[in-house]
Design a protein around this motif. Structure first.
Motif, PDB file in Angstrom:
ATOM      1  N   MET A 200     -95.052 -55.865  69.641  1.00 53.95           N
ATOM      2  CA  MET A 200     -93.999 -55.482  68.636  1.00 53.95           C
ATOM      3  C   MET A 200     -94.649 -54.725  67.599  1.00 53.95           C
ATOM      4  O   MET A 200     -93.964 -53.865  66.988  1.00 53.95           O
ATOM      5  N   LYS A 201     -95.920 -54.970  67.374  1.00 50.26           N
ATOM      6  CA  LYS A 201     -96.787 -54.346  66.119  1.00 50.26           C
ATOM      7  C   LYS A 201     -96.938 -53.060  66.450  1.00 50.26           C
ATOM      8  O   LYS A 201     -96.823 -52.239  65.801  1.00 50.26           O
TER       9      LYS A 201
ATOM     10  N   GLU B 169     -93.768 -51.228  65.967  1.00 45.98           N
ATOM     11  CA  GLU B 169     -93.308 -51.007  64.462  1.00 45.98           C
ATOM     12  C   GLU B 169     -94.179 -49.822  64.029  1.00 45.98           C
ATOM     13  O   GLU B 169     -93.460 -49.013  63.307  1.00 45.98           O
TER      14      GLU B 169
ATOM     15  N   ALA C 277     -89.283 -49.876  66.753  1.00 45.22           N
ATOM     16  CA  ALA C 277     -89.443 -51.509  66.835  1.00 45.22           C
ATOM     17  C   ALA C 277     -87.694 -52.043  67.160  1.00 45.22           C
ATOM     18  O   ALA C 277     -87.616 -52.828  67.664  1.00 45.22           O
ATOM     19  N   ASN C 278     -86.737 -51.208  66.758  1.00 45.54           N
ATOM     20  CA  ASN C 278     -85.626 -51.619  66.941  1.00 45.54           C
ATOM     21  C   ASN C 278     -84.855 -51.482  68.523  1.00 45.54           C
ATOM     22  O   ASN C 278     -83.777 -51.622  68.597  1.00 45.54           O
TER      23      ASN C 278
ATOM     24  N   PHE D  73     -89.429 -51.992  73.887  1.00 44.60           N
ATOM     25  CA  PHE D  73     -90.190 -53.381  74.219  1.00 44.60           C
ATOM     26  C   PHE D  73     -90.098 -53.628  75.811  1.00 44.60           C
ATOM     27  O   PHE D  73     -91.371 -53.787  76.294  1.00 44.60           O
TER      28      PHE D  73
END
Length: 579
Positions: A178-179, A182, A187-188, A193
């Motif tokens: 996640m980091k 971002e 990240a969205n 992911f």
């Protein structure tokens, strides 16, 4: 296994072929891993210390460079130590090693081999945002080898290309991912992911690998197993096997290193620009050593390998001189349409004991011209260096070996070639076909060099349009007074052989898009020099402007045809006499 490779605990035996996979195969392998597909089993050889010292081993490639670093480095197995040798799975393991730890640099299409930017260094990246193109059938993930510059995001934009090897730096498969997303402004994206998680799982979560361990120390049995398991996939060639066996059987020299070095010298040293392969080098070695030229296991005996090693200095020198001769004949990697032609050239130079003086001595100039004409005609004739190559090379070798004269026995060689259906005479239909060769075609340079043999092709010559290509557009032709209904005839003809010549590089640059009459007037100030140039290049009746091009084209076509009939053989003359 990759960790063991980097610790040099896993090595490749000399019987392994070089790395041959391309970027498509590497990306498909990583795609399969990310999808959880099985990637096959591995065959390993537990080499005991007492056996390891008798054989040669190599490390795994990490940074592949087609020109500068295409081969694995030789490994050192310390005395008293054994190793694990990879008998099957080398291509897959090397591919994964490159994908995660290294890079891949191959020549760009149409780039020159010695160009500084011909081999961009690329690493494997995963597209975290987009799906693969529809053309990439069978791939779930968009994986590509890109330069770092190609993969970088525009300022403030989505940084969607994730270097596959960077997954090794992630501390976990949750917050760390996640980091990273971002930081990349994506990240969205749920897909991003999932894709990175799939990569993490494939690379970082240990999965059992299927393998079979060979413990037998008998090299003959190990070789038999090796050949059997390598019968599929990217097929093990007999030249690879020969080179591997020679590495073990040569007593003084390292066959693999010697062949590698010679291939490099042939292709890029002393101004040469060729693409000879180790297959050609090994075929020449067998020819000169006097053993069966076929790449068959039965021919790779210790006795035959000893003959090759003994003759290696002579083989090497003969090949280097043969490559230089081809360069002097005007050939390079782009216009030498059959690399196998170097085999009999090298054998002939070896048999006559030709030294460096042969390459430029006045005494040998006639013999060089005979050899050049034979080489060029063999490249022009279709099918000479294709199927049945081993039989052709064997018959030529017999003719050269039986020769008792001091010069190249072109008559005997051509008779030997004809006996196996590889005659070098041309009929009328073949000559007419040559007249339709196009600019930069595979055989165009060879035909032009036969037409105008007085040129010193050791200097850089370009294929040149007599009437410049840039003048042949519909708009320009109509503007020059060509009837609209004839324009297509002009466009169909300008790129064909009768509008082509060989022109020295500097002259070609100076000529640019000038009409031939204007350029000749400027380049040859005296009437005598202009007349000589026109005669030597079949430029009689050269019109002052492009409107007369078609008439000139047909006239020159007839003259060029006559030259080809005289230069290429007798059967064309015989057919013409009946017309």
């Amino acid at each position: 296994m990759l960790t063991a490779i980097h610790k040099r605990e896993y090595l490749m035996p000399a019987i392994q072929r070089e790395f041959v996979w391309g970027v498509d195969q590497i990306t498909k392998l990583v795609d399969s891993l990310m999808r959880g597909y099985p990637v096959g089993s591995f065959l390993l050889w537990d080499v005991k210390p007492e056996t390891a010292q008798s054989y040669t081993f190599y490390e795994f490639l990490t940074n592949y460079h087609e020109r500068d670093n295409p081969y694995a480095d030789r490994a050192t197995v310390t005395a008293g130590s054994g190793t694990i040798a990879v008998l099957d799975g080398q291509q897959r393991l090397t591919s994964l090693n490159i994908a995660l730890y290294g890079s891949f640099a191959e020549k760009k299409k149409y780039a020159w081999w010695n160009s500084t930017d011909a081999f961009p260094v690329k690493r494997l990246y995963l597209n975290l945002v987009d799906d693969p193109d529809e053309e990439e059938l069978g791939l779930k993930y968009d994986l590509r080898f890109l330069t770092d510059a190609e993969a970088s995001a525009e300022e403030g934009g989505q940084d969607k290309w994730f270097r596959v090897g960077a997954v090794l730096d992630l501390t976990n498969s949750g917050p760390a991912i996640m980091k990273e997303l971002e930081r990349r402004n994506i990240a969205n994206s749920g897909d991003a992911f999932q894709r990175m998680y799939d990569l993490y799982e494939a690379v970082r979560i240990l999965k059992p690998m299927n393998y079979f361990l060979v413990t037998d120390q008998d090299p003959d049995k190990v070789l038999e197993i090796f050949v059997r398991v390598n019968s599929g996939g990217t097929t093990l060639s007999y030249s690879d096997l020969l080179l591997s066996m020679a590495t073990n059987q040569w007593s003084e020299l390292d066959a693999r290193e010697e062949v590698r070095s010679l291939v490099s010298d042939l292709n890029s040293n002393a101004g040469r620009q060729f693409s000879f392969s180790k297959d050609v080098v090994l075929k020449t070695a067998l020819t000169i050593a006097g053993v069966d030229v076929r790449f068959k296991v039965a021919n790779f005996t210790q006795v035959n390998m000893a003959k090759v090693e003994t003759a290696w200095p002579q083989i090497k020198n003969a090949l280097l001189r043969a490559a230089t001769l081809l360069q002097q004949f005007g050939f390079n990697e782009r216009n030498l349409t059959a690399n196998s032609v170097i085999v009999p050239i090298a054998h002939y130079l070896h048999l006559r004991g030709a030294g460096d003086s042969y390459l430029d001595s006045t005494t040998d100039s006639t013999d060089r011209l005979v050899l050049q004409r034979w080489v060029t005609r063999s490249l022009i004739k279709r099918g000479i260096w294709g199927s049945g190559l081993d039989t052709t090379l064997t018959r030529i070798r017999e003719a050269l070996t039986a020769n008792e004269t001091t010069g190249f026995p072109v008559g005997d060689v051509e008779a030997a070639m004809s006996s196996v259906g590889k005659g070098l005479s041309f009929d009328a239909a073949e000559v007419d076909e040559l007249l339709n060769l196009k600019y930069a075609g595979q055989r165009t340079f060879s035909v032009l060099s036969v037409l105008y043999p007085g040129l010193d092709l050791g200097k850089k010559f370009h294929e040149d349009h007599i009437f410049p290509k840039s003048r042949f557009t519909k708009k320009k032709l109509i503007g020059a007074g060509v009837d609209a209904d004839r324009v297509n005839d002009y466009l169909d003809a300008f790129n064909l052989l009768p509008n082509l010549q060989l022109l020295a590089g500097t002259a070609n640059i100076e000529k640019q898009d000038a009409l031939p009459g204007d350029w000749i007037a400027a380049a040859f100030p005296s009437e005598e020099k202009r007349t000589t140039y026109l005669d030597e290049n079949d430029l009689d009746g050269l019109p002052v402007d492009i409107a007369g091009f078609l008439t000139f084209f047909e006239q020159r076509k007839a003259r060029v045809r006559d030259r080809l009939v005289k230069a290429l053989g007798t059967s064309a003359v015989a057919v013409l006499a009946k017309e």
